[in-house]
Design a protein around this motif. Structure first.
Motif, PDB file in Angstrom:
ATOM      1  N   MET A   1       4.440 -18.071  29.007  1.00  0.00           N
ATOM      2  CA  MET A   1       5.235 -18.280  30.215  1.00  0.00           C
ATOM      3  C   MET A   1       5.973 -19.616  30.096  1.00  0.00           C
ATOM      4  O   MET A   1       5.448 -20.588  29.595  1.00  0.00           O
ATOM      5  N   LEU A   2       7.177 -19.626  30.585  1.00  0.00           N
ATOM      6  CA  LEU A   2       7.969 -20.844  30.536  1.00  0.00           C
ATOM      7  C   LEU A   2       7.413 -21.883  31.502  1.00  0.00           C
ATOM      8  O   LEU A   2       7.055 -21.564  32.625  1.00  0.00           O
ATOM      9  N   PRO A  19      17.412 -19.576  22.434  1.00  0.00           N
ATOM     10  CA  PRO A  19      16.251 -20.413  22.750  1.00  0.00           C
ATOM     11  C   PRO A  19      14.995 -19.839  22.098  1.00  0.00           C
ATOM     12  O   PRO A  19      14.810 -18.610  22.057  1.00  0.00           O
ATOM     13  N   PHE A  20      14.147 -20.699  21.573  1.00  0.00           N
ATOM     14  CA  PHE A  20      12.895 -20.281  20.938  1.00  0.00           C
ATOM     15  C   PHE A  20      12.104 -19.343  21.842  1.00  0.00           C
ATOM     16  O   PHE A  20      11.556 -18.338  21.385  1.00  0.00           O
ATOM     17  N   ALA A  21      12.078 -19.650  23.142  1.00  0.00           N
ATOM     18  CA  ALA A  21      11.303 -18.851  24.100  1.00  0.00           C
ATOM     19  C   ALA A  21      11.772 -17.405  24.179  1.00  0.00           C
ATOM     20  O   ALA A  21      11.011 -16.523  24.574  1.00  0.00           O
ATOM     21  N   PHE A  22      13.021 -17.141  23.810  1.00  0.00           N
ATOM     22  CA  PHE A  22      13.564 -15.781  23.885  1.00  0.00           C
ATOM     23  C   PHE A  22      13.860 -15.199  22.515  1.00  0.00           C
ATOM     24  O   PHE A  22      14.453 -14.130  22.408  1.00  0.00           O
ATOM     25  N   ALA A  27       7.108 -13.108  19.507  1.00  0.00           N
ATOM     26  CA  ALA A  27       6.433 -12.492  18.361  1.00  0.00           C
ATOM     27  C   ALA A  27       5.300 -13.389  17.870  1.00  0.00           C
ATOM     28  O   ALA A  27       4.182 -12.916  17.649  1.00  0.00           O
ATOM     29  N   LEU A  28       5.577 -14.685  17.723  1.00  0.00           N
ATOM     30  CA  LEU A  28       4.551 -15.603  17.235  1.00  0.00           C
ATOM     31  C   LEU A  28       3.350 -15.684  18.177  1.00  0.00           C
ATOM     32  O   LEU A  28       2.221 -15.843  17.729  1.00  0.00           O
ATOM     33  N   SER A  29       3.594 -15.578  19.461  1.00  0.00           N
ATOM     34  CA  SER A  29       2.497 -15.661  20.433  1.00  0.00           C
ATOM     35  C   SER A  29       1.734 -14.342  20.563  1.00  0.00           C
ATOM     36  O   SER A  29       0.695 -14.296  21.200  1.00  0.00           O
ATOM     37  N   GLY A  30       2.281 -13.273  19.966  1.00  0.00           N
ATOM     38  CA  GLY A  30       1.626 -11.968  20.042  1.00  0.00           C
ATOM     39  C   GLY A  30       1.996 -11.164  21.268  1.00  0.00           C
ATOM     40  O   GLY A  30       1.481 -10.070  21.474  1.00  0.00           O
ATOM     41  N   ARG A  31       2.902 -11.692  22.094  1.00  0.00           N
ATOM     42  CA  ARG A  31       3.282 -10.977  23.316  1.00  0.00           C
ATOM     43  C   ARG A  31       4.220  -9.810  23.055  1.00  0.00           C
ATOM     44  O   ARG A  31       4.196  -8.828  23.787  1.00  0.00           O
TER      45      ARG A  31
END
Length: 142
Positions: A1-2, A19-22, A27-31
């Motif tokens: 979450m941002l 943006p890294f968040a999008f 993918a890296l966080s597994g979400r």
């Protein structure tokens, strides 16, 4: 979450301009697994840049993993600074494909100097997710 606007301003290391968040972070966080072979390749580049060893191992085809992977990847990520990614070509690797190829050049700095990794990587679906299998690699000294 941002958590703040900084997350929206941090550009993804993969060079997408997003943006890294999008981009690669989900993918890296597994979400959210990578939808294409290119998206997986970009997220793996980002994982190398950030030292996300577990992600690199989990996105390698299970038959290609070895017990030494974590140690080797840890050593590599500690001494390598990835400085740029250029996607050259993709063959298949879309959301409805089972295999794909991504050709890229990844620039880096290491204690030995600057160089470019030129690779034509093979990807496949494993349990419904894209994984890296192997590739043809050429190292170009800068």
């Amino acid at each position: 979450m941002l958590t703040d606007n900084k997350d929206l301003e941090t550009r993804c290391p993969c060079g997408s301009g997003k943006p890294f968040a999008f981009c690669c972070e989900p993918a890296l966080s597994g979400r959210k697994p990578a939808k294409t072979a290119e998206a997986l390749m970009r997220s793996r580049y980002t994982a190398f840049a950030l030292g996300a060893i577990d992600y690199l191992i989990s996105t390698t085809a299970s038959r290609k993993r070895s017990p030494q992977d974590a140690e080797l990847l840890s050593e590599q990520t500690q001494v390598t600074t990835w400085t740029g990614l250029e996607i050259i070509d993709t063959v298949k690797g879309q959301a409805d494909d089972t295999t794909g190829i991504v050709e890229f050049k990844a620039a880096f700095d290491s204690p030995e100097g600057s160089a470019v990794l030129h690779e034509r990587s093979n990807f496949e679906r494993e349990n419904g997710r894209w994984v890296y299998t192997d590739g043809e690699v050429e190292l170009i000294e800068a």
